[in-house]
Design an enzyme around this catalytic site. Structure first.
Site, PDB file in Angstrom:
ATOM      1  N   TRP A  98       0.832  -1.212   0.000  1.00  0.00           N
ATOM      2  CA  TRP A  98       0.000   0.000   0.000  1.00  0.00           C
ATOM      3  C   TRP A  98       0.860   1.252   0.000  1.00  0.00           C
ATOM      4  O   TRP A  98       0.554   2.227  -0.700  1.00  0.00           O
ATOM      5  CB  TRP A  98      -0.972  -0.004   1.173  1.00  0.00           C
ATOM      6  CG  TRP A  98      -1.909  -1.170   1.140  1.00  0.00           C
ATOM      7  CD1 TRP A  98      -2.027  -2.157   2.078  1.00  0.00           C
ATOM      8  CD2 TRP A  98      -2.849  -1.507   0.102  1.00  0.00           C
ATOM      9  NE1 TRP A  98      -2.970  -3.072   1.686  1.00  0.00           N
ATOM     10  CE2 TRP A  98      -3.490  -2.702   0.488  1.00  0.00           C
ATOM     11  CE3 TRP A  98      -3.209  -0.914  -1.117  1.00  0.00           C
ATOM     12  CZ2 TRP A  98      -4.468  -3.307  -0.293  1.00  0.00           C
ATOM     13  CZ3 TRP A  98      -4.182  -1.511  -1.900  1.00  0.00           C
ATOM     14  CH2 TRP A  98      -4.796  -2.700  -1.482  1.00  0.00           C
ATOM     15  N   ASP A 165      -1.857   7.017   5.755  1.00  0.00           N
ATOM     16  CA  ASP A 165      -2.879   6.047   5.379  1.00  0.00           C
ATOM     17  C   ASP A 165      -3.169   5.229   6.632  1.00  0.00           C
ATOM     18  O   ASP A 165      -2.328   4.454   7.082  1.00  0.00           O
ATOM     19  CB  ASP A 165      -2.340   5.163   4.245  1.00  0.00           C
ATOM     20  CG  ASP A 165      -3.290   4.013   3.880  1.00  0.00           C
ATOM     21  OD1 ASP A 165      -4.360   3.879   4.504  1.00  0.00           O
ATOM     22  OD2 ASP A 165      -2.934   3.246   2.955  1.00  0.00           O
ATOM     23  N   LYS A 189     -12.239  -1.460   6.670  1.00  0.00           N
ATOM     24  CA  LYS A 189     -11.493  -2.246   7.642  1.00  0.00           C
ATOM     25  C   LYS A 189     -12.048  -2.053   9.052  1.00  0.00           C
ATOM     26  O   LYS A 189     -12.188  -2.992   9.799  1.00  0.00           O
ATOM     27  CB  LYS A 189     -10.001  -1.869   7.632  1.00  0.00           C
ATOM     28  CG  LYS A 189      -9.383  -1.795   6.236  1.00  0.00           C
ATOM     29  CD  LYS A 189      -9.127  -3.159   5.625  1.00  0.00           C
ATOM     30  CE  LYS A 189      -8.787  -3.133   4.143  1.00  0.00           C
ATOM     31  NZ  LYS A 189      -7.698  -2.271   3.724  1.00  0.00           N
TER      32      LYS A 189
HETATM   33  C1  LIG Z   1      -7.124  -2.010   2.245  1.00  0.00           C
HETATM   34  C2  LIG Z   1      -6.081  -0.973   2.237  1.00  0.00           C
HETATM   35  C3  LIG Z   1      -5.953  -0.053   1.189  1.00  0.00           C
HETATM   36  C4  LIG Z   1      -6.813  -0.104  -0.064  1.00  0.00           C
HETATM   37  O1  LIG Z   1      -8.088   0.326   0.163  1.00  0.00           O
HETATM   38  P1  LIG Z   1      -9.127   0.460  -1.048  1.00  0.00           P
HETATM   39  O2  LIG Z   1     -10.308   1.088  -0.371  1.00  0.00           O
HETATM   40  O3  LIG Z   1      -9.393  -0.920  -1.551  1.00  0.00           O
HETATM   41  O4  LIG Z   1      -8.534   1.308  -2.089  1.00  0.00           O
HETATM   42  C5  LIG Z   1      -4.987   0.917   1.298  1.00  0.00           C
HETATM   43  N1  LIG Z   1      -4.171   0.995   2.362  1.00  0.00           N
HETATM   44  C6  LIG Z   1      -4.245   0.115   3.381  1.00  0.00           C
HETATM   45  C7  LIG Z   1      -3.324   0.244   4.545  1.00  0.00           C
HETATM   46  C8  LIG Z   1      -5.201  -0.899   3.350  1.00  0.00           C
HETATM   47  O5  LIG Z   1      -5.287  -1.759   4.371  1.00  0.00           O
END
Ligand SMILES: *Cc1c(COP(=O)(O)O)cnc(C)c1O
Length: 354
Positions: A98, A165, A189
């Protein structure tokens, strides 16, 4: 009974699922489904207002920050972040897939400095010795690396503003929002169903880039219109509101942090004790949210069999990401301790049989 260890979309509180389902049949006594009512209706406006206010309250977001909900998910923000915040140079910490994807998008907008990387060890640890260039516009890092089970549980010190993020550990502990220009993540999540991102933005940090920003990619568009410039993901926002109500009623992020630590330490203890298994992440960087482990070398051939055994006992979503292999138990806010206990019982039982 099923125990939901899915990495995302992931477990939500039962109460949130029930209330969301109810709103699908009859939203706020309107006799109309949340799926088919106008986002401009007088019944929906309070939903987006409350969800926004609850994020601010729960995370203790200071004055001068905005909270928005936008479609697209975290991956969309990988591009929106540099579009809005990167003028000349940005620093990124490479802790996994990511982080790398975020970095790739930023490269289209300016110079990107990778301050450190743990790629050589399949991202099994968090790099700690690095220097952040003082002339960078921001320092970007991923707080929780969902795939590898590593986590940075503190607001890092940096000579430049932070951008993070926090897709997979938002609302799992208190954070000092004032150290960040932006905090963002996918909702699926720890908050709501998928397809949407939450973004917390320091207002003063916007408007500093020289490029022209397309309307939908400009954070100011969504801030100025209270997440309602165009039709937002209404059902997802509704579920987010219910989820945030639940979180607040449970005692907020302090309580979530306590539960996360309790769940994780129990499960890591069993992984460390059990002769069949070993954890994959460096001990000091172990995530409370995504717990990754593999079979010890001498038991490797039992991996598929243990998976089947665990599935038979109701464990769902414990297959590790293909880049790490083995197993991953995602233990988000809504995961009850009884699910962790059931998984541990399953590990003990399997060990006794071998
Ligand atoms: C799941 C995840 C993403 C991607 O998220 P999307 O909504 O599918 O774009 C990005 N960063 C982290 C840390 C994640 O766990």
């Amino acid at each position: 009974m099923k125990h939901n260890f899915c990495a995302g979309p992931a477990v939500l509180p039962q109460e949130v699922i029930e209330k969301s389902a109810q709103a699908v049949y009859d939203f706020a006594g309107t006799g109309i489904s949340i799926l088919s009512i106008s986002h401009r209706s007088k019944e929906f406006q309070p939903v987006v207002d409350e969800a926004t206010a609850l994020v601010k309250e729960i995370l203790d977001v200071p004055e001068g920050y905005s909270v928005i909900f936008v479609a697209g998910g975290a991956s969309m923000e990988f591009c929106r972040i540099p579009y809005n915040f990167l003028n000349k140079k940005a620093a990124y910490l490479n802790t996994g897939v990511w982080a790398k994807k975020a970095m790739k998008e930023a490269k289209a907008f300016g110079e990107v400095v990778e301050v450190a990387s743990s790629a050589e060890a399949i991202y099994s640890y968090i790099p700690k010795d690095y220097e952040i260039p003082a002339d960078a516009d921001y320092f970007h890092f991923t707080t929780n690396n969902t795939i590898y089970g590593t986590e940075i549980r503190k607001d890092l010190d940096s000579p430049v503003p932070l951008i993070s993020d926090m897709s997979s550990d938002i609302f799992s502990r208190p954070i000092d929002v004032s150290k960040y220009n932006c905090i963002y993540g996918g909702a699926q999540k720890n908050l709501a169903p998928s397809g949407m991102a939450f973004v917390i933005i320091k207002n003063d940090a916007l408007g500093k880039v020289e490029r022209q920003i397309p309307t939908m990619l400009d954070y100011r568009t969504h801030i100025d219109n209270g997440s309602m410039f165009n039709t937002p993901p209404t059902f997802t926002i509704y579920s987010a509101m219910e989820s945030l109500r639940w979180l607040k009623a449970q005692g907020g992020v302090k309580e979530m942090a306590k539960r996360a630590e309790a769940r994780a330490s129990k499960l890591y203890s069993e992984i460390d004790r059990n002769k069949l298994f070993k954890g994959t992440a460096a001990e000091e960087d172990r995530s409370y949210m995504n717990i990754c482990w593999v079979m010890n070398e001498e038991y490797k051939e039992l991996e598929a069999d243990f998976m089947k055994f665990a599935q038979g006992k109701g464990m769902v979503g414990i297959k590790g990401h293909r880049s790490v292999g083995g197993f991953r138990a995602s233990c988000y806010n809504a995961l009850p301790m009884e699910s962790v206990d059931a998984l541990i019982a399953c590990m003990k039982e399997y060990e006794a049989a071998h």
